[in-house]
Design a protein around this motif. Structure first.
Motif, PDB file in Angstrom:
ATOM      1  N   MET A   1       0.839  -1.184   0.000  1.00 27.22           N
ATOM      2  CA  MET A   1       0.000   0.000   0.000  1.00 27.22           C
ATOM      3  C   MET A   1       0.887   1.252   0.000  1.00 27.22           C
ATOM      4  N   SER A   2       0.621   2.177  -0.883  1.00 24.61           N
ATOM      5  CA  SER A   2       1.404   3.399  -1.002  1.00 24.61           C
ATOM      6  C   SER A   2       1.053   4.388   0.100  1.00 24.61           C
ATOM      7  N   SER A   3       2.061   5.093   0.581  1.00 21.23           N
ATOM      8  CA  SER A   3       1.837   6.094   1.620  1.00 21.23           C
ATOM      9  C   SER A   3       1.308   7.400   1.036  1.00 21.23           C
ATOM     10  N   GLY A   4       1.437   7.591  -0.261  1.00 19.94           N
ATOM     11  CA  GLY A   4       1.013   8.827  -0.880  1.00 19.94           C
ATOM     12  C   GLY A   4       2.074   9.920  -0.821  1.00 19.94           C
ATOM     13  N   PHE A   5       3.223   9.613  -0.263  1.00 21.26           N
ATOM     14  CA  PHE A   5       4.318  10.567  -0.195  1.00 21.26           C
ATOM     15  C   PHE A   5       5.628   9.807  -0.230  1.00 21.26           C
ATOM     16  N   GLU A   6       6.708  10.532  -0.460  1.00 19.71           N
ATOM     17  CA  GLU A   6       8.030   9.910  -0.400  1.00 19.71           C
ATOM     18  C   GLU A   6       8.946  10.794   0.430  1.00 19.71           C
ATOM     19  N   ILE A   7       9.851  10.200   1.127  1.00 17.11           N
ATOM     20  CA  ILE A   7      10.802  10.939   1.942  1.00 17.11           C
ATOM     21  C   ILE A   7      11.888  11.490   1.034  1.00 17.11           C
ATOM     22  N   THR A   8      12.185  12.772   1.186  1.00 20.32           N
ATOM     23  CA  THR A   8      13.196  13.400   0.343  1.00 20.32           C
ATOM     24  C   THR A   8      14.519  13.623   1.066  1.00 20.32           C
ATOM     25  N   GLY A   9      14.561  13.411   2.365  1.00 21.72           N
ATOM     26  CA  GLY A   9      15.791  13.607   3.134  1.00 21.72           C
ATOM     27  C   GLY A   9      15.475  14.114   4.519  1.00 21.72           C
ATOM     28  N   ILE A  10      16.478  14.370   5.294  1.00 21.88           N
ATOM     29  CA  ILE A  10      16.265  14.899   6.635  1.00 21.88           C
ATOM     30  C   ILE A  10      15.921  16.378   6.517  1.00 21.88           C
ATOM     31  N   ASP A  11      14.786  16.754   7.053  1.00 25.85           N
ATOM     32  CA  ASP A  11      14.353  18.145   7.031  1.00 25.85           C
ATOM     33  C   ASP A  11      15.047  18.934   8.130  1.00 25.85           C
ATOM     34  N   HIS A  12      14.957  18.441   9.356  1.00 22.19           N
ATOM     35  CA  HIS A  12      15.637  19.091  10.470  1.00 22.19           C
ATOM     36  C   HIS A  12      15.795  18.119  11.622  1.00 22.19           C
ATOM     37  N   ILE A  13      16.694  18.456  12.517  1.00 24.50           N
ATOM     38  CA  ILE A  13      16.844  17.739  13.771  1.00 24.50           C
ATOM     39  C   ILE A  13      16.776  18.783  14.870  1.00 24.50           C
ATOM     40  N   VAL A  14      16.393  18.353  16.052  1.00 18.56           N
ATOM     41  CA  VAL A  14      16.294  19.270  17.178  1.00 18.56           C
ATOM     42  C   VAL A  14      17.192  18.759  18.292  1.00 18.56           C
ATOM     43  N   LEU A  15      18.117  19.612  18.728  1.00 16.03           N
ATOM     44  CA  LEU A  15      19.034  19.277  19.801  1.00 16.03           C
ATOM     45  C   LEU A  15      18.777  20.214  20.975  1.00 16.03           C
ATOM     46  N   ARG A  16      18.661  19.649  22.164  1.00 13.20           N
ATOM     47  CA  ARG A  16      18.491  20.434  23.387  1.00 13.20           C
ATOM     48  C   ARG A  16      19.868  20.771  23.932  1.00 13.20           C
ATOM     49  N   THR A  17      20.062  22.028  24.358  1.00  9.97           N
ATOM     50  CA  THR A  17      21.375  22.441  24.842  1.00  9.97           C
ATOM     51  C   THR A  17      21.288  23.314  26.092  1.00  9.97           C
ATOM     52  N   PRO A  18      22.168  23.045  27.065  1.00  9.55           N
ATOM     53  CA  PRO A  18      22.238  23.917  28.243  1.00  9.55           C
ATOM     54  C   PRO A  18      23.163  25.117  28.004  1.00  9.55           C
ATOM     55  N   GLN A  19      23.834  25.147  26.860  1.00  5.28           N
ATOM     56  CA  GLN A  19      24.833  26.197  26.572  1.00  5.28           C
ATOM     57  C   GLN A  19      24.699  26.661  25.127  1.00  5.28           C
TER      58      GLN A  19
END
Length: 138
Positions: A1-19
Motif C-alpha cells: 500500500m502506497s503512503s502517498g508521499f516519499e521521503i526526500t531527506g532529513i528536514d531538520h533535527i532538534v538538539l536540546r542544549t544547556p549552553q
C-alpha cells in the motif's frame, strides 16, 4: 500500500542544549552552519545545514523544558546526527578539526543515504555525536 508521499531527506533535527552560545558557535564556526531564524520567546535557534536545519533549543525555554535533563555522556537525546559534506578532503578536514580541538572518535567507510562513503565521528560541546559523511566512493 502506497503512503502517498516519499521521503526526500532529513528536514531538520532538534538538539536540546544547556549552553546555546557554545553549541551555536560549534555548528557555525567549525561546521559552517548559518543562523537562519531565531525565536527567542520559545528558546529556538535554527541553523541552516545544507538542505536541512539543525534546531537548537535551550533547556530553560518553552520547548526545552518539556524534555527533562540535558544530553550528555550518560543520557542522550539522539544517538547521532549525520551531516553529508563535500568535499571530503581528509587531510584538510583533519587539520580543521584539530585546529579547533575537536577529536575524531571513529572513522571509516559507512553506508548512508547516498551510498557508502568516508566518515568521521566527532562530538559537539553537549556530547551529541555528529557524523561527517562524504559522498559515495566509486
Amino acid at each position: 500500500m502506497s503512503s502517498g508521499f516519499e521521503i526526500t531527506g532529513i528536514d531538520h533535527i532538534v538538539l536540546r542544549t544547556p549552553q546555546l552560545a557554545v553549541t551555536q558557535a560549534f555548528y557555525e564556526e567549525i561546521l559552517g552552519c548559518v543562523v537562519e531564524r531565531v525565536q527567542a520567546e520559545i528558546g529556538l535557534t535554527q541553523l541552516r545545514a545544507g538542505r536541512s536545519l539543525i534546531d537548537l533549543i535551550t533547556l530553560d525555554g518553552v520547548l526545552g523544558r518539556a524534555g527533562g535533563a540535558a544530553a550528555g555522556v550518560e543520557g542522550r537525546n539522539v544517538d547521532h546526527i549525520c551531516l553529508g559534506i563535500v568535499p571530503f578532503d581528509e587531510p584538510q578536514l583533519r587539520a580543521h578539526l584539530a585546529a579547533h580541538g575537536v577529536e575524531i572518535l571513529d572513522e571509516g567507510l559507512r553506508y548512508g543515504a547516498e551510498g557508502e562513503g568516508p566518515s568521521f565521528y566527532i562530538r559537539d560541546p553537549d556530547g551529541n555525536t555528529v557524523e561527517l559523511k562524504g559522498p559515495p566512493v566509486s
